[in-house]
Design an enzyme around this catalytic site. Structure first.
Site, mmCIF file in Angstrom:
data_model
loop_
_atom_site.group_PDB
_atom_site.id
_atom_site.type_symbol
_atom_site.label_atom_id
_atom_site.label_comp_id
_atom_site.label_asym_id
_atom_site.label_seq_id
_atom_site.Cartn_x
_atom_site.Cartn_y
_atom_site.Cartn_z
ATOM 1 N N PRO A 1 0.844 -1.205 0.000
ATOM 2 C CA PRO A 1 0.000 0.000 0.000
ATOM 3 C C PRO A 1 0.878 1.253 0.000
ATOM 4 C CG PRO A 1 0.005 -1.040 2.167
ATOM 5 C CD PRO A 1 0.753 -1.954 1.265
ATOM 6 N N ASP B 1 5.913 2.102 1.925
ATOM 7 C CA ASP B 1 5.004 0.991 2.149
ATOM 8 C C ASP B 1 4.337 1.187 3.505
ATOM 9 O OD1 ASP B 1 3.760 -1.428 2.658
ATOM 10 O OD2 ASP B 1 5.425 -2.670 1.935
ATOM 11 N N HIS B 2 3.017 1.413 3.494
ATOM 12 C CA HIS B 2 2.325 1.747 4.735
ATOM 13 C C HIS B 2 2.196 0.543 5.679
ATOM 14 C CE1 HIS B 2 0.433 4.533 7.258
ATOM 15 N NE2 HIS B 2 -0.352 5.154 6.392
ATOM 16 N N ARG B 3 2.520 -0.642 5.207
ATOM 17 C CA ARG B 3 2.580 -1.787 6.116
ATOM 18 C C ARG B 3 3.772 -1.664 7.063
ATOM 19 N NH1 ARG B 3 2.957 -6.641 1.950
ATOM 20 N NH2 ARG B 3 4.622 -5.222 1.280
#
Length: 463
Positions: A257, A433-435
């Site tokens: 994401p 990467d929002h993870r």
């Protein structure tokens, strides 16, 4: 004994390679580590070396063919008696029986240095005349194939690639021109772009569009102009770097994401610093650019935000933080977009970074990047500013947590000391990467890089 050599995995689980050229021909006698062919993978152009001492019995494929890993590529006639055998074992084991002196075959690369090395000597095989030198190459037709050339076929393959540069060879492949058949007009017989273009124009028949009408050109269409005087439509196969890039970017875009943040920075002090440093004797021969400063600033900022230097391991259910920086540099090369990386960039000072960046850029332009240089990256920079672009939303390199796009340096009105002045300004674009990275961490990293570029002396206070 006939020994069939299958194309090995040339690195990191690659499944296929494009055969660019043969360096040998049927009937040649070769030794271990002699270069057999030049092949192109999604990672790099590499030289395939012989795992055996023996004679070339058959070549399975033509230049331009895509060979699957594990498929036959060359058949050897080896000394000694025995039934025909296919080499399905690891190359180092498969070739051990033919290496009484203990030499270890090197499948990829230049192999051991041999005095007087060059093109392997050719001898005539029993029952057949020696092949002429050079032999002509069969022009590939249709889509690339890894189907072996039928025994007894009249077409033979080129023994040596004519002298040319990687961009010219790529142009020839794009235009469907068999470069092995061209007589070069350049110095020393080098094949030039003009040679390839002339061959393409002379060999291009009037083609039909899907509707059955002739392809329109300016002449055929009664004055209707096409871009660059080219046919209205052209096709090229999706393979090699473009195929790998498309797969990697699609996977990254729809797996990680993405979040992108922007920061516009007054980099006037950095520009002035570069001008001053360039005058120093130990920097005078180096190419110092804003990219060099950003690379150094990014390495410093990653120490404060290790989340940007991490890797998501979904299968293992873990986050892996890497306490070193293999700094990727997105580069436009003759083979397409490549992302080589500087190993352990966190240990490099500004001068060392400038040297290593220059070396990496030169290797990339020459098309000589190795799989090792293209793997193991932890964070990437992409310099869109060299194309006159201010900002963008870059896609994260697969397996990494972030990528920083560097915009052009523009002279523009800016608030400075409560007044409006013309200043040197740059926009930074960070995708993460929002993870792995929250907005706080992404913002802090971007602010740290911006602070160093705005006031380089802040590096002493922040890090």
């Amino acid at each position: 004994m006939l020994k069939v050599f299958n194309l090995p995995d040339l690195g990191e689980g690659l499944t296929e390679s494009e055969l660019l050229s043969w360096k040998i021909a049927v009937g040649d006698t070769v030794a271990v580590n002699d270069v057999l062919a030049e092949v192109e993978t999604a990672k790099a152009v590499v030289e395939l070396s012989s795992p055996f001492d023996g004679t070339i019995a058959e070549l399975h494929g033509e230049p331009g063919a895509v060979i699957q890993v594990g498929a036959p590529i060359i058949s050897f006639d080896l000394p000694g008696a025995g039934p025909d055998k296919t080499d399905n074992a690891p190359a180092s084991d498969a070739g051990s029986s033919s290496l009484p002196d203990g030499r270890v075959p090197t499948l990829v690369g230049y192999g051991a240095a041999v005095e007087g090395a060059g093109r392997p000597a050719r001898r005539a095989r029993a029952g057949r005349p020696a092949a002429p030198d050079p032999v002509t190459a069969a022009q590939p037709s249709g889509s690339p194939s890894s189907v072996p050339v039928p025994a007894g076929a009249t077409a033979t393959l080129t023994a040596e690639r004519p002298r040319s540069t990687p961009p010219v060879r790529k142009l020839a492949r794009d235009l469907g021109v068999n470069i092995a058949l061209l007589a070069g007009s350049g110095a020393g017989g080098v094949v030039t772009r003009e040679d390839v273009a002339a061959a393409a124009d002379g060999a291009r028949p009037a083609s039909a569009s899907p509707s059955g009408t002739d392809t329109l050109t300016e002449a055929a269409a009664g004055g209707v102009r096409t871009l660059g005087g080219r046919p209205r439509t052209e096709e090229e196969p999706i393979r090699s770097v473009r195929k790998a890039t498309a797969a990697a970017m699609t996977s990254s875009a729809f797996t990680a994401p993405h979040v992108t943040e922007f920061l516009t920075v007054d980099v006037t002090e950095s520009v002035e610093l570069l001008q001053e440093v360039r005058q120093r004797r130990d920097f005078r021969e180096l190419k110092l650019t804003p990219l060099t400063l950003v690379a150094r600033a990014a390495c410093l900022a990653l120490e404060r935000t290790p989340e940007l230097n991490a890797r998501w391991d979904g299968d293992g259910g873990r986050i892996i933080r890497q306490n070193y920086v293999n700094l990727g540099i997105a580069a436009a090369t003759p083979r397409g977009l490549m992302v080589p990386n500087l190993k352990d960039a966190q240990d490099l000072d500004l001068r060392s970074l400038a040297i290593r960046l220059a070396e990496l850029t030169e290797v990339a332009r020459e098309g000589k990047l190795t799989p090792e240089q293209l793997s193991g990256g932890t964070f990437t920079l992409t310099n869109v500013g060299v194309f006159g672009v201010d900002a963008g939303t870059p896609i994260i390199n697969p397996g990494e947590a972030g990528i920083l796009a560097i915009g052009q340096v523009r002279r523009m009105p800016w608030e400075y000391r409560d007044e409006i002045a013309l200043r040197q300004v740059m926009t930074l674009s960070l995708s993460f990467d929002h993870r792995l990275v929250d907005g706080e961490q992404g913002s802090r990293f971007l602010a740290d890089v911006g602070a160093v570029l705005a006031r380089p002396g802040m590096a002493l206070a922040l890090f």
